[in-house]
Design a protein around this motif. Sequence first.
Motif, mmCIF file in Angstrom:
data_model
loop_
_atom_site.group_PDB
_atom_site.id
_atom_site.type_symbol
_atom_site.label_atom_id
_atom_site.label_comp_id
_atom_site.label_asym_id
_atom_site.label_seq_id
_atom_site.Cartn_x
_atom_site.Cartn_y
_atom_site.Cartn_z
ATOM 1 N N THR A 94 0.970 -1.112 0.107
ATOM 2 C CA THR A 94 0.129 0.039 -0.175
ATOM 3 C C THR A 94 1.022 1.532 0.164
ATOM 4 O O THR A 94 0.702 2.510 -0.813
ATOM 5 C CB THR A 94 -0.586 0.263 1.329
ATOM 6 N N ALA A 95 1.982 1.683 0.745
ATOM 7 C CA ALA A 95 3.135 2.587 1.056
ATOM 8 C C ALA A 95 3.625 2.396 -0.047
ATOM 9 O O ALA A 95 3.386 3.953 -0.804
ATOM 10 C CB ALA A 95 3.905 2.265 1.939
ATOM 11 N N THR A 135 2.861 1.610 -3.534
ATOM 12 C CA THR A 135 1.697 2.049 -5.151
ATOM 13 C C THR A 135 1.393 2.983 -4.497
ATOM 14 O O THR A 135 0.567 4.046 -5.900
ATOM 15 C CB THR A 135 0.677 1.006 -4.454
ATOM 16 N N LEU A 136 1.184 3.604 -3.111
ATOM 17 C CA LEU A 136 0.672 5.526 -2.618
ATOM 18 C C LEU A 136 1.957 6.656 -3.299
ATOM 19 O O LEU A 136 1.077 7.254 -3.974
ATOM 20 C CB LEU A 136 -0.191 4.856 -2.073
ATOM 21 N N PHE A 137 2.801 6.010 -3.045
ATOM 22 C CA PHE A 137 3.820 6.565 -2.993
ATOM 23 C C PHE A 137 3.934 6.600 -4.442
ATOM 24 O O PHE A 137 4.655 8.254 -5.758
ATOM 25 C CB PHE A 137 5.051 6.294 -2.374
ATOM 26 N N ALA A 191 1.869 6.168 -7.365
ATOM 27 C CA ALA A 191 1.108 6.611 -7.792
ATOM 28 C C ALA A 191 1.076 7.913 -7.424
ATOM 29 O O ALA A 191 0.568 8.890 -8.366
ATOM 30 C CB ALA A 191 -0.152 5.950 -7.384
ATOM 31 N N GLY A 192 1.410 8.940 -6.134
ATOM 32 C CA GLY A 192 1.354 10.529 -6.031
ATOM 33 C C GLY A 192 1.981 10.613 -6.993
ATOM 34 O O GLY A 192 2.094 12.295 -7.494
ATOM 35 N N TRP A 252 1.687 13.501 -9.464
ATOM 36 C CA TRP A 252 1.933 14.814 -9.285
ATOM 37 C C TRP A 252 3.076 15.528 -10.113
ATOM 38 O O TRP A 252 2.948 16.854 -10.772
ATOM 39 C CB TRP A 252 2.690 15.135 -7.759
ATOM 40 N N LEU A 311 5.647 2.512 -7.677
ATOM 41 C CA LEU A 311 4.593 1.459 -8.219
ATOM 42 C C LEU A 311 4.511 0.164 -9.062
ATOM 43 O O LEU A 311 3.820 -0.520 -8.401
ATOM 44 C CB LEU A 311 3.830 1.949 -9.361
ATOM 45 N N GLY A 358 4.963 -1.682 -4.948
ATOM 46 C CA GLY A 358 3.817 -2.344 -4.725
ATOM 47 C C GLY A 358 3.216 -2.963 -4.892
ATOM 48 O O GLY A 358 2.756 -4.192 -4.126
#
Length: 65
Positions: A11-12, A14-16, A18-19, A23, A55, A58
């Motif tokens: 989760t960490a 993947t979120l980082f 994708a973010g 961005w 990504l 993750g």
Amino acid sequence: MESGPAIFAGTAFTLFGAGLLLWTGARLKHRAPVAHGVSPATAVAFAALFGTLFLSLGVWCFGRL
């Protein structure tokens, strides 16, 4: 028992990732610098590379469940 840390890490990452990609895309769309003091092409290349890497990492963590 080992799936808890894998879910958290997946989760960490993947979120980082994708973010970071979102961005970077938003900065490019507005023609704003991605990183100050760095060549724009280099900054975009590294941001896209590391965003994709995180990504993928993750997704790989989720695949190991």
